[in-house]
Design an enzyme around this catalytic site. Structure first.
Site, PDB file in Angstrom:
ATOM      1  N   CYS A  91     -54.074   3.440 -14.447  1.00 41.98           N
ATOM      2  CA  CYS A  91     -53.485   2.436 -15.349  1.00 41.98           C
ATOM      3  C   CYS A  91     -53.582   1.019 -14.772  1.00 41.98           C
ATOM      4  O   CYS A  91     -53.772   0.047 -15.516  1.00 41.98           O
ATOM      5  CB  CYS A  91     -52.029   2.778 -15.627  1.00 41.98           C
ATOM      6  SG  CYS A  91     -51.086   3.152 -14.138  1.00 41.98           S
ATOM      7  N   GLU A 146     -41.359   6.696 -10.772  1.00 43.79           N
ATOM      8  CA  GLU A 146     -41.775   5.288 -10.968  1.00 43.79           C
ATOM      9  C   GLU A 146     -40.661   4.483 -11.644  1.00 43.79           C
ATOM     10  O   GLU A 146     -40.888   3.739 -12.589  1.00 43.79           O
ATOM     11  CB  GLU A 146     -43.046   5.240 -11.825  1.00 43.79           C
ATOM     12  CG  GLU A 146     -44.114   6.244 -11.402  1.00 43.79           C
ATOM     13  CD  GLU A 146     -45.414   6.173 -12.185  1.00 43.79           C
ATOM     14  OE1 GLU A 146     -45.354   6.218 -13.417  1.00 43.79           O
ATOM     15  OE2 GLU A 146     -46.477   6.070 -11.559  1.00 43.79           O
TER      16      GLU A 146
HETATM   17  O1  FUB Z   1     -47.881   6.764 -18.178  1.00 39.67           O
HETATM   18  C1  FUB Z   1     -48.912   5.815 -18.344  1.00 39.67           C
HETATM   19  C2  FUB Z   1     -48.983   4.929 -17.140  1.00 39.67           C
HETATM   20  O2  FUB Z   1     -49.277   5.704 -15.996  1.00 39.67           O
HETATM   21  C3  FUB Z   1     -47.680   4.245 -16.805  1.00 39.67           C
HETATM   22  O3  FUB Z   1     -47.507   3.039 -17.436  1.00 39.67           O
HETATM   23  C4  FUB Z   1     -47.773   4.109 -15.347  1.00 39.67           C
HETATM   24  O4  FUB Z   1     -46.542   3.871 -14.749  1.00 39.67           O
HETATM   25  C5  FUB Z   1     -48.394   5.411 -14.936  1.00 39.67           C
HETATM   26  O5  FUB Z   1     -47.446   6.411 -14.875  1.00 39.67           O
HETATM   27 ZN    ZN Z   2     -50.246   1.128 -13.325  1.00 36.08          ZN
END
Ligand code: FUB
Ligand code: ZN
Length: 682
Positions: free
Chosen positions: A441, A345
């Protein structure tokens, strides 16, 4: 930095959103998303991935009650530190086990935040009662010393703060704190705020520059900006100091995460490379390029901007400017999406912005909006509001279905459904929105952002109201000369007509600073051509300073022409292609309107765009029709330039046709089908 230019978001308790476009989204959040997510957090949505979130708070609360009851005699059971989502767990959940991701608590805190903002616009005693009960459950899970993270409370307290890099304790604390401040501001109730303060105090007793304290910092940033919110709510400077400590400490040597994870100190790998994923490779002032996990990065930069504003730290501000420029000039999609690479990501390298494998997580675009608003609070410069608007109307809104019932985590700019199923490189791309996610999230993050939209639209200083986004609303503001009400109406995003009307008991002197959107080259004010340069214009804002009378009006119009946009030629994926935009909206083509094989279309040199009202999934939007060319195919089959897969090149033949464009955010609301934003051009 010049202190006189600072401004703060308007309080949601003093503003009512009346805007036709955004009010509808906020009502979706209130009526669909908040109730639905409450069910999801309680694992009551059939066929959706379980959340386990409320289960974990209740489990931690029970353990805590036992701990209190037995006192010294309590012997905690130790459980392995496992996390992750196991759909099969749903059928045999144990009362006292932790389920879900290590950061599962945070989904609930984001939900409370959304509920809090919604309550400022629409009081609802039933919702408030549900939140209060939920807050009781959270507080019951809090330990005597203030610690509050169900993952460790349930599993094994011996490991608290031993894996800052990966285990999100300070991230969950950040969300708890944001929720607590929001709920207190919305309702005046401070039970959750007290819990957040106790936890913050516990964290402050463990971390800091003093001898004997840990020198670590959050592996997933957020605590930085949350501590600033706590400071601004309570006025207690220790929270600002703790935020500053985390920011200053980041990337210093010896690397904290190396001490925490000696096993990952690989031979031959430079320290910097080991730590860039967490933005911990360099001290923050030396960071010039946005790298690593995109959400983490923009949350950090937001916290940096907050601390720079509050401490007047110019070098920290300059670091924010450099990082902002790197993102928006080299690493941002036209939709405001960021974080191009799905592997971790992360931000990719400069100008690497693939359309079909884009990650562009909804949360990352939201974080970019946080960063933009904080930069605006330091200095109103329209470039920040332009990006904020771009992300809000496009890369964030695409994350939620028009009916508010399903969500995108990943926001590609091109989608071929077959590839999503058959090409492992595109498995992260979903052709239809999902009801819920194991890692959920994004949905609550979208909900909290939409329900607090007014706080992005306007900021205020003592003598100035800054209008960054033209969102219809009624707001109250106290100026030195007295209280005024300002009523803004707006046709955005479909037409550029805006009016502001002042209601005041007394004539009052103040300034309204109006952003001139970057997408228009001319505008009118009270029917006259407005200036784009001159002493009233600064950094893309028109400053209207007057002694305002009751009923005095300002009328503006920002013409919304269809614009054909091209990316910088260094964006390899977009070379020879263009995108269609109109005002703040980025458009896309969908199979539902244009048939399959969208790659066969080409926009001619004279597309003659026509904007027209239409409906998508029952919702009225502005569509655009352009003239285009479609490459001829062999008897309706696939494109051909001969009789085989490879043949000698012949100038292809095209037929004249038209293309229907819909707002990008509205894609995938009519079932599964191809979609693309960029089209080949002459
Ligand atoms: O790691 C917590 C949340 O989950 C992150 O902000 C998102 O990118 C996802 O990985
Ligand atoms: Zn998210």
């Amino acid at each position: 930095m010049d202190k006189k230019e600072y401004s703060r978001p308007v309080s949601l308790r003093r503003v009512q959103v009346t805007d036709a476009f955004w009010k509808q989204k906020m009502e979706l959040v209130r009526k669909e998303v908040i109730p639905y997510q409450w069910e999801a957090l309680n694992d009551r949505v059939p066929d959706a991935e379980p959340s386990y979130c409320m289960h974990n708070f209740r489990a931690a609360g029970k353990l805590n009650a036992r701990r209190r009851e037995l006192g010294e005699a309590y012997v905690p059971e130790k459980r392995p530190l496992v996390s992750g989502c196991h759909p099969e767990d749903r059928n045999h959940m144990e009362d006292d086990r932790f389920y879900g991701n290590v950061f599962q608590d945070s989904d609930f805190f984001k939900w409370i935040e959304a509920a809090a903002y919604s309550l400022t616009q629409h009081p609802d005693s039933e919702l408030e009662g549900t939140v209060d009960e939920a807050i009781d459950a959270v507080c019951a899970a809090q330990l005597e010393n203030g610690y509050l993270d169900t993952y460790y409370i349930i599993n094994d307290m011996d490991y608290v703060f031993t894996n800052l890099r990966d285990n999100h304790e300070l991230y969950c604390f950040g969300h708890l704190t944001e929720a607590a401040v929001a709920y207190c501001q919305a309702t005046g109730k401070d039970k959750l705020l007290q819990a957040a303060m106790r936890y913050a105090d516990y964290i402050g007793s463990c971390f800091g520059p003093e001898e004997g304290k840990r020198k670590g910092y959050p592996g997933h940033e957020l605590a930085e900006l949350a501590l600033v919110r706590l400071y601004e709510q309570t006025g207690d400077g220790k929270y600002l100091e703790l935020s500053r400590f985390f920011i200053e400490q980041r990337g210093t040597r010896p690397y904290y995460y190396d001490e925490e994870h000696p096993e990952t100190v690989e031979k031959g790998k430079e320290g910097e490379i080991r730590h860039w994923y967490h933005q911990a490779h360099l001290p923050v002032r030396e960071q010039k390029e946005a790298v690593g996990h995109a959400v983490r990065a923009v949350y950090l930069y937001s916290g940096m901007a907050d601390v720079a504003r509050l401490t007047g730290d110019d070098s920290l501000y300059r670091a924010c400017v450099a990082l902002w420029e790197n993102i928006t000039e080299k690493k941002m999609y036209i939709t405001g999406g960021i974080g191009a690479n799905s592997m971790g990501e992360i931000f990719s390298f400069d100008y690497d912005l693939p359309n079909d494998t884009a990650y562009a997580e909804s949360c990352a675009a939201i974080g970019l909006v946080f960063f933009a608003r904080r930069m605006l609070e330091i200095k109103a410069q329209s470039q920040y509001a332009d990006v904020m608007e771009r992300a809000l109307y496009n890369g964030i809104l695409s994350g939620i279905a028009l009916d508010g019932k399903s969500f995108f985590y990943v926001n590609p700019l091109e989608c071929l459904p077959e590839a999503c199923y058959k090409d492992s490189r595109k498995r992260h791309v979903k052709p239809v929105r999902q009801k819920w996610f194991g890692c959920a999230c994004c949905p609550p993050n979208i909900a909290r952002t939409l329900s607090s939209i007014a706080s992005y639209a306007c900021t205020e200083s003592e003598d100035t109201l800054y209008v960054h986004l033209y969102i219809g609303c009624v707001l109250e503001k106290e100026f030195a000369g007295g209280k005024v009400e300002i009523r803004m109406t707006s046709g955005f995003p479909w037409d550029g007509k805006v009016a502001l009307e002042v209601r005041a008991q007394e004539e009052t002197e103040f300034t309204i600073a109006l952003r001139i959107p970057g997408w228009c080259n001319a505008y009118t004010i009270d029917g006259e051509a407005g200036c784009l340069e001159g002493e009233d214009i600064r950094d893309g804002y028109l400053y209207v300073k007057r002694v305002w009378k009751d009923g005095e009006r300002l009328e503006l119009e920002f013409p919304m022409e269809v614009r054909v946009m091209a990316a910088d030629a260094r964006v390899r994926e977009d070379i020879g292609k263009v995108a269609v935009t109109r005002g703040p909206i980025v458009y896309c083509m969908e199979e539902a309107d244009n048939g399959g094989n969208l790659h066969l279309y080409r926009l001619g040199t004279d597309p003659e765009p026509v904007a027209h009202r239409r409906k998508i999934g029952g919702v009225s939007v502005m569509g655009v029709t352009t003239r285009a060319l479609r490459r001829k195919t062999r008897s309706g089959g696939e494109a051909s330039c001969g009789n085989g897969l490879y043949t000698e090149y012949k100038k292809p033949e095209y037929e004249e046709t038209t293309v229907e464009w819909i707002p990008y955010y509205a894609w995938a609301n009519r079932g599964e089908g191809e979609m693309q934003v960029f089209i080949r051009a002459e």
